[in-house]
Design a protein around this motif. Structure first.
Motif, PDB file in Angstrom:
ATOM      1  N   GLY A 216       0.824  -1.206   0.000  1.00  0.00           N
ATOM      2  CA  GLY A 216       0.000   0.000   0.000  1.00  0.00           C
ATOM      3  C   GLY A 216       0.856   1.253   0.000  1.00  0.00           C
ATOM      4  O   GLY A 216       0.577   2.209  -0.721  1.00  0.00           O
ATOM      5  N   ALA A 219       2.299   1.749  -3.407  1.00  0.00           N
ATOM      6  CA  ALA A 219       1.301   2.256  -4.355  1.00  0.00           C
ATOM      7  C   ALA A 219       1.052   3.748  -4.147  1.00  0.00           C
ATOM      8  O   ALA A 219       0.846   4.485  -5.102  1.00  0.00           O
ATOM      9  N   GLN A 220       1.083   4.181  -2.891  1.00  0.00           N
ATOM     10  CA  GLN A 220       0.757   5.569  -2.618  1.00  0.00           C
ATOM     11  C   GLN A 220       1.935   6.516  -2.829  1.00  0.00           C
ATOM     12  O   GLN A 220       1.752   7.635  -3.279  1.00  0.00           O
ATOM     13  N   ALA A 221       3.151   6.052  -2.474  1.00  0.00           N
ATOM     14  CA  ALA A 221       4.247   7.013  -2.363  1.00  0.00           C
ATOM     15  C   ALA A 221       5.314   6.897  -3.456  1.00  0.00           C
ATOM     16  O   ALA A 221       6.123   7.793  -3.593  1.00  0.00           O
TER      17      ALA A 221
END
Lengths: 332, 322
Positions: A216, A219-221
């Motif tokens: 996660g 995917a975000q950063a």
């Protein structure tokens, strides 16, 4: 423009009482200015040792026996200890998982940041301390004048990690290595720290290598991702590609085994989670062939015979698996 | 709804941090603050919250490892803090704990089989050969093979050790399992294996779970009902889908919004995340310093946990209207 950091065929070994292991085994990657590369893998896959190799901080029983690490045009592996020391903390910096063990408990945090500044910039102790207060402010610590006088134990985990970031950012590095920077933190604090890192990255046009086990966070950063397994990179591409169309069975397995599907939608709770059977092989007795062989649903004779090499399957999308084409055919 | 198994009534636990040579102030930490909670037979209740919110203290109270400052816990209608020695022993057969760290929770000097067998010896159950038999049977159930029976904890991986811990908890055939962060020390690929196993075992043994975790994805996958804790209090409690689809409490919203999504295309958050949990007790709502919806009433009166809709509880003055 050449990349900011380029690693070619890096091999880092450790000599232990049980023999020699290759913690990092032939890793090549590159990071451009202003880019975040996420390195994801499970414990023991070599992601931390890769970062420590870049920083020139590998433990005593380890050594780099092969490869090149080109940073800003210079091969770090050909440099003397003093030359690397001038770069470390100055042009490249690192933050770690547990800020409590990375900070010195008997010095005020302001002094600890000032120490880095004094070492790399020609400033008096007084000016360096004043600058460290400014750095604390930049990482979003309220009342920085007061907090600079605090000892690490007086701060919360999130604040300590902010102090670590302030210290890492104190000399405007061009590359920041973040090794599981939020693993010890709560999820709301994690979100704040990740936002802070990406804000600083934008502001200073810095490159970030973000090491984590959490897909996660990647995917975000991150913009690019490299998946590591047992010392090797098994897949790399930009983030969207890897999550939308993972090529390596290990990457697919990792994404599929998450409790809530990547869409976060109406998954059926009664269904079993997909698992990757077995566990990571011991680096002490690696068999020839693919390291993922025993856990792979697609393994065949070729996989047992020869170790797969990284191959480019789409533009910028690399994977190390003999069966990528067969798996893709089956999927479509 | 099925039968009530555990009923927690107004339970409080305060820790006195005392004053030391360097610290002249006396500090009291209100780890569990006036909690009411019911556990029904056969359900999985997920307890979620950040570190220090008191979820482990609550677990330790239920298993009677801690005495409450006030309040009661009823197990099948009887107050567990009034049990005599004999009744306590049967209670401990019925309620078992699975720990977070599979490294420190197993005795390194005992083999896997003897770790799993020990509860049977303590409770004088079965003859020696019967014990061996049920140990092997249970080992097979949790995915360990016979050859591993005589191995020691250091010879197992983290996931396998957690299987040993689970077998030890199940050997007495308990009714309630309290799983305190059972997968947070494990790698992603192993987590899924253990979560599947826990689901299977719940079916096979007819268990009730109190499942404690800070990981909202794991809680979502495992729980029927979910209770969200913040600084010693339950701030929201509802069925799984209600919590995730339509959270009422601002803190629940903040938690969900902070959770990194696995979709690289969804990079925007629905809510600004600010502040940190403040341990100092303030008047009014304990979440007020971080809450974007804060109003005058929040610093005057403490919101109580109320039933807002059918089986939906929330402790916020503005529940339902924000």
């Amino acid at each position: 423009m050449p990349p900011l950091l380029e690693i070619k065929n890096l091999i880092t070994v450790f000599d232990t009482t049980r023999g020699r292991i290759k913690a990092v085994d032939g890793v090549s990657l590159s990071v451009n200015t202003g880019e975040t590369l996420g390195i994801v893998g499970e414990s023991g896959c070599g992601k931390t040792m890769l970062a420590l190799s870049i920083m020139g901080l590998i433990p005593q029983n380890g050594s780099i026996i092969n490869g090149e690490i080109t940073f800003l045009g210079n091969d770090l592996l050909k440099m003397s200890a003093n030359e690397i020391r001038a770069k470390r903390g100055n042009e490249m910096a690192m933050i770690f998982q547990e800020p409590m063990t990375s900070l010195n408990p008997v010095f005020r945090v302001g002094e600890q940041i000032a120490e880095v500044i004094k070492l790399h910039q020609n400033l008096s102790a007084k000016d360096a301390f004043a600058l460290s207060i400014k750095k604390l402010q930049e990482v979003g610590i309220p009342q920085p004048e007061r907090r600079a006088q605090d000892y690490p134990h007086q701060l919360s985990g999130g604040m300590r990690q902010r102090v670590m970031i302030a210290m890492a950012m104190s000399c405007h590095p061009q590359l920041l290595l973040a090794d599981e920077p939020t693993t010890a933190l709560d999820v709301t604090i994690q979100a704040q720290i990740l936002d802070l890192i990406s804000m600083l990255k934008e502001k200073n046009n810095m490159a970030v290598i973000l090491i984590t086990h959490d897909l996660g966070i990647i995917a975000q950063a991150a913009e690019k991702v490299a998946v590591m397994y047992a010392g090797k990179i098994v897949e790399s591409s930009n983030v969207e590609e890897t999550f939308a169309d993972p090529l390596h069975p290990y990457t697919r397995g990792l994404i599929d085994s998450l409790p809530v599907g990547c869409t976060g939608g109406n998954e059926d709770r009664d269904k079993y989670l997909k698992t990757i059977p077995g566990s990571v092989p011991s680096l002490y007795d690696l068999k020839p062939g693919c390291r993922f062989l025993e856990r792979c649903p697609y393994a065949d004779n070729k996989c047992a015979g020869r170790e797969p090499i990284l191959e480019e399957f789409g533009p910028g999308h690399w994977a190390a698996c003999w069966n990528v084409r067969n798996i893709q055919k089956e999927k479509h | 709804m099925s039968a009530l198994l555990v009923e927690i009534k107004k339970i409080n636990k305060k820790y006195n941090l005392g004053s030391g040579i360097l610290n002249s102030q006396k500090r009291i930490v209100h780890a569990v603050n006036n909690i009411d909670l019911q556990l029904y037979r056969g359900e999985t209740l997920g307890l979620v919250g950040e570190s220090g919110c008191g979820k482990s203290t609550l677990a330790r109270l239920i298993i009677r490892l801690e005495k409450p400052s006030s309040g009661h816990i009823f197990f099948q209608g009887e107050d567990i803090f009034c049990y005599n020695k004999e009744r306590l022993k049967t209670y401990r057969r019925n309620v078992q704990l699975i720990f977070q760290d599979p490294y420190s929770s197993l005795n390194p000097r005992k083999s896997a089989a003897s770790i799993i067998k020990e509860p049977l010896i303590i409770h004088h159950i079965g003859k020696s050969n019967e014990r061996e038999e049920s140990v092997l049977e249970l080992m097979a159930k949790v995915g360990l093979n016979k050859e591993q029976a005589d191995r020691y904890p250091h010879e197992f991986s983290g996931g396998q050790r957690q299987r040993i811990g689970i077998a030890r908890a199940l050997i007495l055939r308990p009714e309630l399992i309290i799983a305190d962060e059972p997968v947070s020390a494990l790698d992603v690929s192993i987590q899924a294996q253990i979560l599947n196993l826990l689901k299977d075992l719940k079916q096979d043994f007819g268990l009730t779970y109190l499942f404690i975790s800070h990981d909202l994805n794991v809680i979502r996958h495992m729980s029927d009902r979910i209770a969200v804790m913040y600084l010693g209090k339950i701030v929201e409690m509802a069925a799984n889908s209600d919590i995730y689809n339509r959270p009422l409490h601002p803190y629940t919203r903040m938690l969900l919004s902070a959770l990194p999504s696995c979709d690289p295309k969804m990079k925007r958050r629905s809510m600004v995340i600010r502040g940190e949990a403040q341990m100092e007790e303030a008047i009014g709502c304990s979440f007020q310093s971080r809450c974007p919806y804060k109003s005058v009433i929040c610093s005057d009166a403490e919101p109580l946990l109320k039933e807002i809709e059918n089986n939906r509880f929330c402790a916020c003055h503005f529940a339902g209207s924000i």
